[in-house]
Scaffold this active site. Structure first.
Site, PDB file in Angstrom:
ATOM      1  N   LYS A   8       3.590  -4.987  -3.849  1.00 18.82           N
ATOM      2  CA  LYS A   8       2.730  -4.508  -4.933  1.00 18.82           C
ATOM      3  C   LYS A   8       3.496  -3.367  -5.589  1.00 18.82           C
ATOM      4  O   LYS A   8       4.542  -2.947  -5.087  1.00 18.82           O
ATOM      5  CB  LYS A   8       1.371  -4.014  -4.408  1.00 18.82           C
ATOM      6  CG  LYS A   8       1.447  -3.094  -3.188  1.00 18.82           C
ATOM      7  CD  LYS A   8       0.073  -2.777  -2.587  1.00 18.82           C
ATOM      8  CE  LYS A   8      -0.492  -3.905  -1.774  1.00 18.82           C
ATOM      9  NZ  LYS A   8      -1.688  -4.514  -2.354  1.00 18.82           N
ATOM     10  N   ARG A   9       3.003  -2.837  -6.708  1.00 13.14           N
ATOM     11  CA  ARG A   9       3.670  -1.687  -7.308  1.00 13.14           C
ATOM     12  C   ARG A   9       3.777  -0.556  -6.279  1.00 13.14           C
ATOM     13  O   ARG A   9       2.912  -0.392  -5.417  1.00 13.14           O
ATOM     14  CB  ARG A   9       2.898  -1.204  -8.545  1.00 13.14           C
ATOM     15  CG  ARG A   9       3.060  -2.102  -9.762  1.00 13.14           C
ATOM     16  CD  ARG A   9       4.514  -2.172 -10.237  1.00 13.14           C
ATOM     17  NE  ARG A   9       4.945  -0.937 -10.857  1.00 13.14           N
ATOM     18  CZ  ARG A   9       5.099  -0.761 -12.169  1.00 13.14           C
ATOM     19  NH1 ARG A   9       4.902  -1.750 -13.008  1.00 13.14           N
ATOM     20  NH2 ARG A   9       5.491   0.401 -12.647  1.00 13.14           N
TER      21      ARG A   9
ATOM     22  N   THR B  97      -5.554  -8.067  -6.241  1.00 11.02           N
ATOM     23  CA  THR B  97      -5.622  -9.525  -6.327  1.00 11.02           C
ATOM     24  C   THR B  97      -4.549 -10.151  -5.439  1.00 11.02           C
ATOM     25  O   THR B  97      -4.676 -11.310  -5.048  1.00 11.02           O
ATOM     26  CB  THR B  97      -5.460 -10.025  -7.775  1.00 11.02           C
ATOM     27  OG1 THR B  97      -4.372  -9.334  -8.379  1.00 11.02           O
ATOM     28  CG2 THR B  97      -6.727  -9.784  -8.583  1.00 11.02           C
TER      29      THR B  97
ATOM     30  N   HIS C 163     -10.624  -0.574 -14.846  1.00  8.37           N
ATOM     31  CA  HIS C 163      -9.710  -1.053 -13.800  1.00  8.37           C
ATOM     32  C   HIS C 163      -9.271   0.010 -12.813  1.00  8.37           C
ATOM     33  O   HIS C 163      -8.516  -0.298 -11.888  1.00  8.37           O
ATOM     34  CB  HIS C 163      -8.444  -1.643 -14.433  1.00  8.37           C
ATOM     35  CG  HIS C 163      -8.627  -3.019 -14.970  1.00  8.37           C
ATOM     36  ND1 HIS C 163      -8.498  -4.151 -14.194  1.00  8.37           N
ATOM     37  CD2 HIS C 163      -8.948  -3.463 -16.206  1.00  8.37           C
ATOM     38  CE1 HIS C 163      -8.715  -5.219 -14.926  1.00  8.37           C
ATOM     39  NE2 HIS C 163      -8.996  -4.830 -16.163  1.00  8.37           N
TER      40      HIS C 163
ATOM     41  N   LYS D 217      -1.171   3.350  -2.708  1.00  9.45           N
ATOM     42  CA  LYS D 217      -1.058   2.054  -2.017  1.00  9.45           C
ATOM     43  C   LYS D 217      -0.441   2.227  -0.630  1.00  9.45           C
ATOM     44  O   LYS D 217      -0.381   1.287   0.160  1.00  9.45           O
ATOM     45  CB  LYS D 217      -0.239   1.074  -2.869  1.00  9.45           C
ATOM     46  CG  LYS D 217      -0.983   0.682  -4.169  1.00  9.45           C
ATOM     47  CD  LYS D 217      -0.136  -0.234  -5.050  1.00  9.45           C
ATOM     48  CE  LYS D 217      -0.752  -0.522  -6.398  1.00  9.45           C
ATOM     49  NZ  LYS D 217      -1.833  -1.515  -6.358  1.00  9.45           N
TER      50      LYS D 217
ATOM     51  N   LYS E 266      -4.450 -13.691  -2.951  1.00 14.01           N
ATOM     52  CA  LYS E 266      -3.385 -14.703  -2.927  1.00 14.01           C
ATOM     53  C   LYS E 266      -2.930 -14.956  -1.491  1.00 14.01           C
ATOM     54  O   LYS E 266      -2.717 -16.103  -1.078  1.00 14.01           O
ATOM     55  CB  LYS E 266      -2.210 -14.248  -3.809  1.00 14.01           C
ATOM     56  CG  LYS E 266      -2.566 -14.239  -5.288  1.00 14.01           C
ATOM     57  CD  LYS E 266      -1.585 -13.417  -6.130  1.00 14.01           C
ATOM     58  CE  LYS E 266      -2.216 -13.140  -7.491  1.00 14.01           C
ATOM     59  NZ  LYS E 266      -1.485 -12.127  -8.255  1.00 14.01           N
TER      60      LYS E 266
END
Length: 820
Positions: free
Chosen positions: A546-547, A654, A355, A552, A658
């Site tokens: 998101k986290r 993911t 992952h 990110k 969405k």
């Protein structure tokens, strides 16, 4: 039917209310409804399991330390087709279904993407009729609740079981022992692991319904219990009370979820959790393999030759990697299978999903910890490694460097076990979770292993369940799609392609825009109630959830916000496209930089939101306590989805899928599944910017110098200086010096290098947003092209290419129809 639901609801409510309490609370109503809905599950659940025992299909075991399930009530009603009946019945009783749904606690037994993926996979496996089981830990405390206090993240324990959980069933009759510590003895009768400490694993089962096919699979989560004899020998030396209190030491194993996402924390308790779930699960798998008749405990199979034909074990990242040495221990020590045969069985049974490629996320356990906690497994891992290295040495004589790189044991000051290497060696299949990620896995992370066994490596691009992420969370959009193309897309998302013929249909364009506007109005009302900020519902909803993690690049978004703010201040008369920027996500409690990023976002918000010159043209909101149930509200309302990780760092993502399915346009780098989204919808229908993987690599070779960008780009320089000099936090001017120091001197994720391209791309976003019709056409294109990103498709590929199992289209008859 409605009358039936009402009758059962009242019956459950009657039994919920204790004698001395005749006034029902909202929570009583929630439990009465949950039990009413659960009644519809139980008959199907028993029948499904009976059906599996009769047909004896290959069983799939999905092992994960995380299952981020969210709420269950509405999902169950949707799956069983009960939602309208329940809604009407509850309404007739003078109650509001949505208010009752809000009472349910999220089952937050995961950190983010990895745990939510597991939840989507369970939904798809049940919907496809696979005989599948999710196995994990029943954490007493899930991912912490995030409070924002004075702009900082504060963690609160998530006591999600406080009022009980109506969706689980304890199964004490299947309680199993798990062993720790002790010593290893080699006897004439084989190897013995002796003098161990025992912890009991108590299973709790949660039903997992498929969508309208009467299939109900099982998620089994283990809870740690101390045996009654635990430490009681201390009782004999007088300290009975102390001995009983020490039971907590054993039971702590399932107390709390480690709150790290993409970061390895090498704590002994975490290693105990990883072994606990694996040891209990494998005993359960083998019991089921041996008996394989409904309700029967007598072994029918004793030969393990057919084990891989009947059992597939999928390892969700390296967290359940100990399944490999544990299965070897059971086969060799307990079942007396010879080593080579046992190894062949183990490899054919296990498959590993990688992952992440971030080095700090890879699990590397100290050998000394293993030696103490799992001495037999350390022996087994050494033997596995030795045989593996002998094989490599025979193929590449004299290549010592290769042996060092490929060893499971990393030498050094602290000898470590590389769990990813163990997974690759001990599995018949290794997959990444998006095409670009699977290529990176082959070309860099596991390149030596790929050269050795190229056929072992595959790609399985992630997906999301369209039941929760469209039908449940965005019923308005689902309705207008059903009106045009029927309901088939809910179990075959590729049917959304039919919407492409409606891209220029005026009425459909209007309907899609109207649904989005209604979702925005609803979410605006929610935000005004929760945050006391007045929202302009016609503004662009620009969402980044998101986290919180440096890779990110929430900081890149911050620089954009500051630049927009400065432009408005500089020329207030100019026309600007109004935006409401929402950033949300949790930071791991020990991750200093992530916590600083949250403080920066909240500080920017404080300045921007109170600036009269800016007015409602720009608002910045930090969404507190982002979780599954909040995602279900915000995603349908978003116009713009931010997916801006440095190319080559986000394995898949993911959330991006969405947003696409719910009619938001993506601004993103060519990273993770964004690449395939752009391919499906056409790059013109996304806002793609920034460095590609090869550009990032080239910049690494040249040497990334943040100051070059800082010196060359005046707007960037102004924004950085404002962060640096306390403009956003005048009372603590030095607060953000760590952020600025990181960005200027050791930014692994090259925020400045993509700033210019990001700003230009955001300008294109503004341009298009001013033309609502053209914007909505692109939205329709995105929705129509999101079919590939269904977890049903992903699971079909796992079943065909990895598990060797057939999805069954069979619809089990419901409980009220007699079986053949």
């Amino acid at each position: 039917d409605v009358a039936e639901v009402r009758k059962n609801f009242n019956r459950h409510l009657h039994f919920t209310l204790v004698k001395d309490r005749n006034v029902a609370t909202p929570r009583d109503y929630y439990f009465a409804l949950a039990h009413t809905v659960r009644d519809h599950l139980v008959g199907r659940w028993i029948r499904t399991q009976q059906h599996y025992y009769e047909r004896d299909p290959k069983r799939i075991y999905y092992l994960s330390l995380e299952f981020y399930m969210g709420r269950t009530l509405q999902n169950t009603m949707v799956s069983l087709g009960l939602q309208n009946a329940c809604d009407e019945a509850i309404y007739q009783l003078g109650l509001d279904l949505e208010e009752l749904e809000e009472i349910e606690e999220d089952a937050g037994l995961g950190n983010g993407g990895l745990g939510r993926l597991a939840a989507c996979f369970l939904d798809s496996m049940a919907t496809l009729g696979l005989a599948a089981y999710g196995y994990g830990i029943r954490y007493e405390f899930g991912i912490f609740n995030q409070k924002i206090v004075n702009g900082w993240q504060v963690e609160e324990a998530d006591d999600w079981l406080r009022y009980g959980n109506p969706w689980e069933k304890a199964r004490p009759e299947y309680m199993l022992p798990v062993h720790f510590y002790g010593k290893v003895e080699h006897t004439s009768d084989g190897v013995k692991w002796l003098d161990t400490q025992v912890v009991l694993a108590m299973p709790y089962d949660t039903p997992v319904p498929g969508y309208r096919n009467n299939t109900v699979n099982t998620m089994r989560l283990w809870s740690a219990k101390a045996p009654n004899s635990f430490k009681l020998h201390d009782f004999n030396v007088g300290d009975y009370i102390e001995a009983v209190l020490d039971r907590n030491l054993a039971e702590n194993i399932s107390r709390v979820l480690y709150p790290n996402d993409n970061f390895f924390e090498g704590k002994e308790l975490r290693l105990k959790q990883e072994y606990f779930v694996v040891a209990a699960t494998l005993q359960d798998i083998i019991r089921r393999f041996k008996s394989s008749k409904f309700g029967c405990r007598d072994p029918i199979r004793t030969c393990f030759e057919t084990f891989p034909d009947k059992v597939a074990i999928q390892l969700n990242d390296t967290h359940p990697a100990l399944a490999i040495p544990e299965l070897m221990r059971i086969l060799v020590d307990v079942e007396k299978v010879d080593w080579d045969k046992a190894w062949e069985i183990t490899k054919k049974t296990c498959a590993y999903t990688n992952h992440t490629v971030l080095p700090e996320a890879l699990e590397r356990w100290p050998v000394s910890m293993f030696e103490k906690l799992l001495p037999r497994h350390l022996d087994i891992i050494y033997t596995i490694n030795q045989k593996h290295l002998d094989h490599v040495a025979a193929l590449f004589p004299g290549d010592v460097d290769r042996l060092r790189r490929m060893s499971v044991i990393e030498e050094g000051d602290c000898k470590r076990i590389n769990m990813a290497h163990l997974c690759v060696i001990g599995s018949h299949s290794v997959n990444g979770v998006a095409r670009i990620h699977s290529e990176i896995v082959k070309q860099s992370v596991f390149n030596d292993f790929y050269e050795l066994e190229p056929a072992k490596f595959q790609n399985k691009t992630n997906g999301i369940t369209p039941r929760r992420w469209l039908l449940l969370c965005n019923p308005g959009l689902a309705d207008i799609i059903v009106e045009k193309i029927g309901e088939g897309f809910l179990t075959d998302l590729s049917q959304l392609k039919q919407l492409l013929s409606l891209v220029n249909d005026e009425a459909f364009i209007r309907d899609v825009a109207k649904v989005k506007q209604e979702n925005k109005m609803k979410f605006s009302a929610f935000l005004e109630k929760e945050y006391m900020v007045e929202i302009n519902p016609t503004s662009m909803f620009d969402v980044h959830v998101k986290r919180i993690h440096e890779y990110k690049r929430q900081l890149l978004n911050c620089l954009h916000i500051i630049t927009l703010y400065n432009r408005i201040r500089k020329d207030p008369t100019k026309s600007f496209v109004p935006r409401t920027v929402m950033i949300g996500g949790k930071a791991a409690p020990g991750y200093h930089m992530a916590k600083m990023i949250i403080k920066l976002v909240t500080s920017i918000g404080n300045v921007v939101n109170h600036d009269a010159i800016v007015g409602d043209r720009l608002k910045v909101i930090f969404l507190e306590n982002y979780r599954v149930s909040l995602a279900e509200k915000v995603i349908p309302s978003a116009d713009l989805s931010q997916q801006i990780s440095t190319a080559g760092t986000e394995a898949s993502g993911t959330g991006n899928m969405k947003f696409m399915l719910n009619g938001a346009l993506t601004i993103g780098t060519l990273d993770g599944a964004n690449v395939e989204m752009a391919e499906e919808a056409g790059e013109d229908n996304l806002f793609i910017f920034g460095m590609r993987v090869e550009d990032v690599e080239a910049l690494d070779r040249k040497g990334y110098n943040a100051r070059e960008f800082y010196d060359r780009l005046p707007e960037l320089r102004q924004a950085v200086d404002q962060i640096s000099n306390g403009f956003f936090l005048p009372k603590e001017p030095d607060c953000f010096k760590d952020i600025v120091d990181m960005l200027m001197h050791h930014d692994r994720f090259k925020v400045f290098a993509d700033y210019e391209a990001y700003m230009e791309c955001q300008e294109k976003v503004n341009q298009l947003y001013q033309n609502p019709k053209e914007w909505t056409k692109k939205v329709i294109c995105n929705i129509a092209c999101s079919g590939k990103f269904s977890s049903d498709r992903t699971i079909m590929e796992y079943a065909e290419d990895i598990w060797g199992a057939e999805p069954s289209g069979l619809k089990i008859p419901p409980p009220n129809i007699p079986r053949d």
